[in-house]
Write a protein that holds these residues in place. Structure first.
Motif, PDB file in Angstrom:
ATOM      1  N   MET A 150       0.851  -1.197   0.000  1.00  0.00           N
ATOM      2  CA  MET A 150       0.000   0.000   0.000  1.00  0.00           C
ATOM      3  C   MET A 150       0.882   1.242   0.000  1.00  0.00           C
ATOM      4  O   MET A 150       1.879   1.310   0.718  1.00  0.00           O
ATOM      5  CB  MET A 150      -0.926   0.017   1.211  1.00  0.00           C
ATOM      6  N   THR A 151       0.518   2.228  -0.798  1.00  0.00           N
ATOM      7  CA  THR A 151       1.230   3.493  -0.858  1.00  0.00           C
ATOM      8  C   THR A 151       0.346   4.599  -0.292  1.00  0.00           C
ATOM      9  O   THR A 151      -0.790   4.785  -0.731  1.00  0.00           O
ATOM     10  CB  THR A 151       1.604   3.849  -2.306  1.00  0.00           C
ATOM     11  N   ALA A 152       0.856   5.315   0.719  1.00  0.00           N
ATOM     12  CA  ALA A 152       0.145   6.453   1.299  1.00  0.00           C
ATOM     13  C   ALA A 152       0.811   7.732   0.819  1.00  0.00           C
ATOM     14  O   ALA A 152       2.047   7.849   0.875  1.00  0.00           O
ATOM     15  CB  ALA A 152       0.163   6.385   2.816  1.00  0.00           C
ATOM     16  N   THR A 153       0.022   8.680   0.338  1.00  0.00           N
ATOM     17  CA  THR A 153       0.554   9.911  -0.231  1.00  0.00           C
ATOM     18  C   THR A 153      -0.312  11.095   0.165  1.00  0.00           C
ATOM     19  O   THR A 153      -1.538  10.987   0.204  1.00  0.00           O
ATOM     20  CB  THR A 153       0.605   9.827  -1.783  1.00  0.00           C
ATOM     21  N   MET A 154       0.322  12.224   0.439  1.00  0.00           N
ATOM     22  CA  MET A 154      -0.389  13.480   0.639  1.00  0.00           C
ATOM     23  C   MET A 154      -0.381  14.238  -0.683  1.00  0.00           C
ATOM     24  O   MET A 154       0.674  14.450  -1.287  1.00  0.00           O
ATOM     25  CB  MET A 154       0.271  14.307   1.728  1.00  0.00           C
ATOM     26  N   ILE A 155      -1.556  14.641  -1.148  1.00  0.00           N
ATOM     27  CA  ILE A 155      -1.680  15.373  -2.404  1.00  0.00           C
ATOM     28  C   ILE A 155      -2.248  16.756  -2.098  1.00  0.00           C
ATOM     29  O   ILE A 155      -3.275  16.873  -1.427  1.00  0.00           O
ATOM     30  CB  ILE A 155      -2.591  14.620  -3.392  1.00  0.00           C
ATOM     31  N   TRP A 192      -4.479   6.802  -0.255  1.00  0.00           N
ATOM     32  CA  TRP A 192      -3.860   5.481  -0.243  1.00  0.00           C
ATOM     33  C   TRP A 192      -4.099   4.805  -1.591  1.00  0.00           C
ATOM     34  O   TRP A 192      -5.175   4.963  -2.189  1.00  0.00           O
ATOM     35  CB  TRP A 192      -4.463   4.587   0.837  1.00  0.00           C
ATOM     36  N   THR A 193      -3.133   4.042  -2.038  1.00  0.00           N
ATOM     37  CA  THR A 193      -3.258   3.297  -3.280  1.00  0.00           C
ATOM     38  C   THR A 193      -2.817   1.860  -3.050  1.00  0.00           C
ATOM     39  O   THR A 193      -1.754   1.614  -2.464  1.00  0.00           O
ATOM     40  CB  THR A 193      -2.396   3.921  -4.396  1.00  0.00           C
ATOM     41  N   VAL A 194      -3.657   0.921  -3.483  1.00  0.00           N
ATOM     42  CA  VAL A 194      -3.323  -0.504  -3.411  1.00  0.00           C
ATOM     43  C   VAL A 194      -3.636  -1.136  -4.760  1.00  0.00           C
ATOM     44  O   VAL A 194      -4.262  -0.522  -5.627  1.00  0.00           O
ATOM     45  CB  VAL A 194      -4.107  -1.229  -2.295  1.00  0.00           C
ATOM     46  N   GLY A 195      -3.227  -2.392  -4.921  1.00  0.00           N
ATOM     47  CA  GLY A 195      -3.509  -3.104  -6.158  1.00  0.00           C
ATOM     48  C   GLY A 195      -2.441  -2.840  -7.199  1.00  0.00           C
ATOM     49  O   GLY A 195      -1.380  -2.271  -6.922  1.00  0.00           O
ATOM     50  N   SER A 196      -2.726  -3.244  -8.412  1.00  0.00           N
ATOM     51  CA  SER A 196      -1.761  -3.083  -9.492  1.00  0.00           C
ATOM     52  C   SER A 196      -2.463  -2.564 -10.731  1.00  0.00           C
ATOM     53  O   SER A 196      -3.658  -2.785 -10.939  1.00  0.00           O
ATOM     54  CB  SER A 196      -1.080  -4.417  -9.800  1.00  0.00           C
ATOM     55  N   VAL A 197      -1.688  -1.850 -11.554  1.00  0.00           N
ATOM     56  CA  VAL A 197      -2.228  -1.312 -12.795  1.00  0.00           C
ATOM     57  C   VAL A 197      -2.645  -2.455 -13.702  1.00  0.00           C
ATOM     58  O   VAL A 197      -1.902  -3.421 -13.896  1.00  0.00           O
ATOM     59  CB  VAL A 197      -1.193  -0.419 -13.493  1.00  0.00           C
ATOM     60  N   SER A 198      -3.850  -2.364 -14.237  1.00  0.00           N
ATOM     61  CA  SER A 198      -4.373  -3.378 -15.154  1.00  0.00           C
ATOM     62  C   SER A 198      -4.551  -2.760 -16.532  1.00  0.00           C
ATOM     63  O   SER A 198      -5.072  -1.652 -16.663  1.00  0.00           O
ATOM     64  CB  SER A 198      -5.724  -3.917 -14.651  1.00  0.00           C
ATOM     65  N   GLY A 204      -9.629  -4.100  -0.054  1.00  0.00           N
ATOM     66  CA  GLY A 204      -8.957  -5.394   0.002  1.00  0.00           C
ATOM     67  C   GLY A 204      -9.697  -6.507  -0.719  1.00  0.00           C
ATOM     68  O   GLY A 204      -9.096  -7.526  -1.068  1.00  0.00           O
ATOM     69  N   ILE A 205     -10.977  -6.327  -0.958  1.00  0.00           N
ATOM     70  CA  ILE A 205     -11.769  -7.344  -1.657  1.00  0.00           C
ATOM     71  C   ILE A 205     -11.446  -7.362  -3.149  1.00  0.00           C
ATOM     72  O   ILE A 205     -11.550  -8.405  -3.809  1.00  0.00           O
ATOM     73  CB  ILE A 205     -13.272  -7.092  -1.431  1.00  0.00           C
ATOM     74  N   ILE A 206     -11.022  -6.215  -3.689  1.00  0.00           N
ATOM     75  CA  ILE A 206     -10.877  -6.108  -5.150  1.00  0.00           C
ATOM     76  C   ILE A 206      -9.472  -5.705  -5.591  1.00  0.00           C
ATOM     77  O   ILE A 206      -9.236  -5.521  -6.789  1.00  0.00           O
ATOM     78  CB  ILE A 206     -11.883  -5.091  -5.727  1.00  0.00           C
ATOM     79  N   ASP A 207      -8.515  -5.568  -4.656  1.00  0.00           N
ATOM     80  CA  ASP A 207      -7.218  -5.034  -5.060  1.00  0.00           C
ATOM     81  C   ASP A 207      -6.394  -5.993  -5.908  1.00  0.00           C
ATOM     82  O   ASP A 207      -5.342  -5.612  -6.429  1.00  0.00           O
ATOM     83  CB  ASP A 207      -6.412  -4.541  -3.854  1.00  0.00           C
ATOM     84  N   ASP A 208      -6.855  -7.239  -6.051  1.00  0.00           N
ATOM     85  CA  ASP A 208      -6.187  -8.146  -6.982  1.00  0.00           C
ATOM     86  C   ASP A 208      -6.724  -7.985  -8.405  1.00  0.00           C
ATOM     87  O   ASP A 208      -6.160  -8.548  -9.352  1.00  0.00           O
ATOM     88  CB  ASP A 208      -6.353  -9.594  -6.540  1.00  0.00           C
ATOM     89  N   VAL A 243      -6.625   0.511  -6.844  1.00  0.00           N
ATOM     90  CA  VAL A 243      -7.680   1.077  -5.999  1.00  0.00           C
ATOM     91  C   VAL A 243      -7.120   2.269  -5.222  1.00  0.00           C
ATOM     92  O   VAL A 243      -6.096   2.156  -4.544  1.00  0.00           O
ATOM     93  CB  VAL A 243      -8.241   0.041  -5.012  1.00  0.00           C
ATOM     94  N   HIS A 244      -7.802   3.402  -5.322  1.00  0.00           N
ATOM     95  CA  HIS A 244      -7.427   4.608  -4.580  1.00  0.00           C
ATOM     96  C   HIS A 244      -8.482   4.906  -3.519  1.00  0.00           C
ATOM     97  O   HIS A 244      -9.687   4.773  -3.766  1.00  0.00           O
ATOM     98  CB  HIS A 244      -7.353   5.818  -5.509  1.00  0.00           C
ATOM     99  N   ARG A 245      -8.020   5.354  -2.352  1.00  0.00           N
ATOM    100  CA  ARG A 245      -8.898   5.881  -1.310  1.00  0.00           C
ATOM    101  C   ARG A 245      -8.338   7.221  -0.849  1.00  0.00           C
ATOM    102  O   ARG A 245      -7.166   7.511  -1.061  1.00  0.00           O
ATOM    103  CB  ARG A 245      -8.961   4.937  -0.107  1.00  0.00           C
ATOM    104  N   TYR A 246      -9.179   8.012  -0.180  1.00  0.00           N
ATOM    105  CA  TYR A 246      -8.676   9.279   0.349  1.00  0.00           C
ATOM    106  C   TYR A 246      -9.564   9.758   1.485  1.00  0.00           C
ATOM    107  O   TYR A 246     -10.743   9.434   1.558  1.00  0.00           O
ATOM    108  CB  TYR A 246      -8.592  10.340  -0.753  1.00  0.00           C
ATOM    109  N   ASP A 247      -8.945  10.518   2.381  1.00  0.00           N
ATOM    110  CA  ASP A 247      -9.693  11.247   3.399  1.00  0.00           C
ATOM    111  C   ASP A 247     -10.212  12.519   2.759  1.00  0.00           C
ATOM    112  O   ASP A 247      -9.420  13.343   2.270  1.00  0.00           O
ATOM    113  CB  ASP A 247      -8.795  11.632   4.580  1.00  0.00           C
ATOM    114  N   GLN A 248     -11.515  12.702   2.754  1.00  0.00           N
ATOM    115  CA  GLN A 248     -12.065  13.933   2.198  1.00  0.00           C
ATOM    116  C   GLN A 248     -11.577  15.141   3.003  1.00  0.00           C
ATOM    117  O   GLN A 248     -11.282  15.030   4.198  1.00  0.00           O
ATOM    118  CB  GLN A 248     -13.591  13.872   2.192  1.00  0.00           C
TER     119      GLN A 248
END
Length: 306
Positions: free
Chosen positions: A1-6, A17-23, A47-51, A55-60
Motif C-alpha cells: 500500500m502506498t500512502a501519499t499526501m496530495i 492510499w493506493t493498493v492493487g496493481s495497474v491493469s 482489500g476485496i478487489i485489489d487483486d 484502488v485509490h482511497r482518500y480522506d475527504q
C-alpha cells in the motif's frame, strides 16, 4: 500500500492510499467514503478487489489526515476529486461510493461524466421517501433506555471523549443487520472515526438538500455509464426498496444482499464480496478490450444475492 499526501489548488493537503496493481484491462477504482464528516474507512472494501485493479482511497477535505480548513460545498469536494484524478494520472476511473459517498459520486458524475468510466454505489443513494422508514427501523433497534440516553447525549453541547464514543456507538449500532455484533462494530468505529467534523456534516447535508439528487435522476440516467450497479443490504435500516426504485429509474442493476446492513462487508462478507467483485468485472473495460457486460444500460435488474 502506498500512502501519499496530495496538495489541492488552495493549499489543502489530502491524505490518499493506493493498493492493487495497474491493469491494462480495467480502469482504476476510486473509493468515495461516506459521513459526511468522518475519515475514510473503506480499506476492507479495497482489500476485496485489489487483486483485480488499482484502488485509490482518500480522506475527504475536513476529515482524518486531510486538511481541516475552508467551507464545505458539493462543488469544492467535486473539484478536489478532479484534482486527485489528475494527480494520480487518470483520465477516467470507476467511482465506488458508499453511503453519503454515493451522493458525492452522483454529483461528480453530473459535473464530469467524461471522467467516469464506471459506477458502483454501495448503500445509497436512497430515493425518497425513505427517511421515515429508516428512523422507525433505527428506533425499533434501540431499547427505550438506549433511545433516552442517545437524546440526552445529543443535547450536550460539548461532550467529553467518553461521551462522544458512547453517543456515536448509540447512533451507529442500528446500521448493522447482525444484532449480536452490531454494538461491537459500532463501538470500534466510534473509537477510530474521530473526531467527527460536525460543521462539515451540517454544510454538506444542507447542500444535498438544496440540490437533491432525487430531482436530477433523469440527468443521471443520461450520463450513467454501462454496467453501473447499486449494492445494498436487505437488513439496512434504510429501506432496500428505495434502492430498487432508484435502480429502476436509472435503468441499472440493484443487488440486495441478504442479512447485510449499511456496511455489508461486515454483516455478509462472502456474499457482499462476491457481489462487489462481480460488479468490478462488469464495468466497461479500457478502449480496445471487449465489453464484459451482459446487460445494456437500459435493462433493469433487481436481484438478491443467494
Amino acid at each position: 500500500m502506498t500512502a501519499t499526501m496530495i496538495e489541492s489548488d488552495d493549499g489543502a493537503r489530502l491524505r490518499t492510499w493506493t493498493v492493487g496493481s495497474v491493469s491494462s484491462r480495467r480502469f482504476p477504482v476510486v473509493m468515495v467514503h461516506g459521513g459526511p464528516g468522518v475519515p475514510d474507512y473503506l480499506a476492507p472494501v479495497a482489500g476485496i478487489i485489489d487483486d483485480l485493479c488499482l484502488v485509490h482511497r482518500y480522506d475527504q477535505r475536513g476529515t482524518g489526515g486531510s486538511s481541516w480548513q475552508g467551507e464545505h460545498t458539493i462543488a469544492r469536494h467535486v473539484h478536489d476529486l478532479v484534482l486527485l484524478l489528475d494527480a494520480w494520472g487518470h483520465d477516467r476511473v470507476v467511482l465506488l461510493g458508499h453511503s453519503f459517498g454515493t451522493n458525492m459520486a452522483g454529483y461528480f458524475l453530473l459535473a464530469h461524466p467524461e471522467r467516469v468510466a464506471g459506477l458502483i454505489q454501495i448503500a445509497g443513494p436512497f430515493l425518497d421517501p425513505w427517511r421515515e422508514a429508516d428512523q422507525a427501523a433505527q428506533r425499533a433497534r434501540r431499547s427505550d433506555e438506549q433511545q433516552a440516553r442517545l437524546e440526552e447525549l445529543d443535547a450536550i453541547e460539548s461532550r467529553t471523549d467518553a461521551e462522544e464514543i458512547e453517543y456515536l456507538t448509540l447512533a451507529w449500532f442500528t446500521d448493522h443487520a447482525d444484532r449480536t455484533r452490531a454494538w461491537d462494530w459500532a463501538l470500534a468505529s466510534a473509537r477510530t472515526l474521530r473526531p467527527v467534523n460536525y460543521a462539515m456534516n451540517t454544510q454538506l447535508n444542507a447542500a444535498k438538500r438544496a440540490d437533491p439528487l432525487e430531482s436530477r435522476v433523469d440527468e443521471l440516467r443520461e450520463c450513467l455509464p454501462p454496467g453501473a450497479v447499486i449494492i445494498g443490504g436487505a437488513g439496512d435500516s434504510r429501506p432496500a426498496d428505495a434502492l430498487r426504485r432508484l435502480a429502476t429509474r436509472l435503468g441499472c442493476e440493484a443487488v440486495i444482499v441478504p442479512n447485510a446492513g449499511h456496511h455489508p462487508w461486515l454483516d455478509a462478507p462472502d456474499r457482499f464480496g462476491a457481489a462487489l467483485r462481480a460488479a468490478v468485472v462488469r464495468q466497461p473495460p479500457r478502449a480496445g478490450d471487449p465489453l464484459d457486460v451482459r446487460d445494456g444500460p437500459d435493462e433493469v435488474h433487481a436481484r438478491t444475492v443467494r
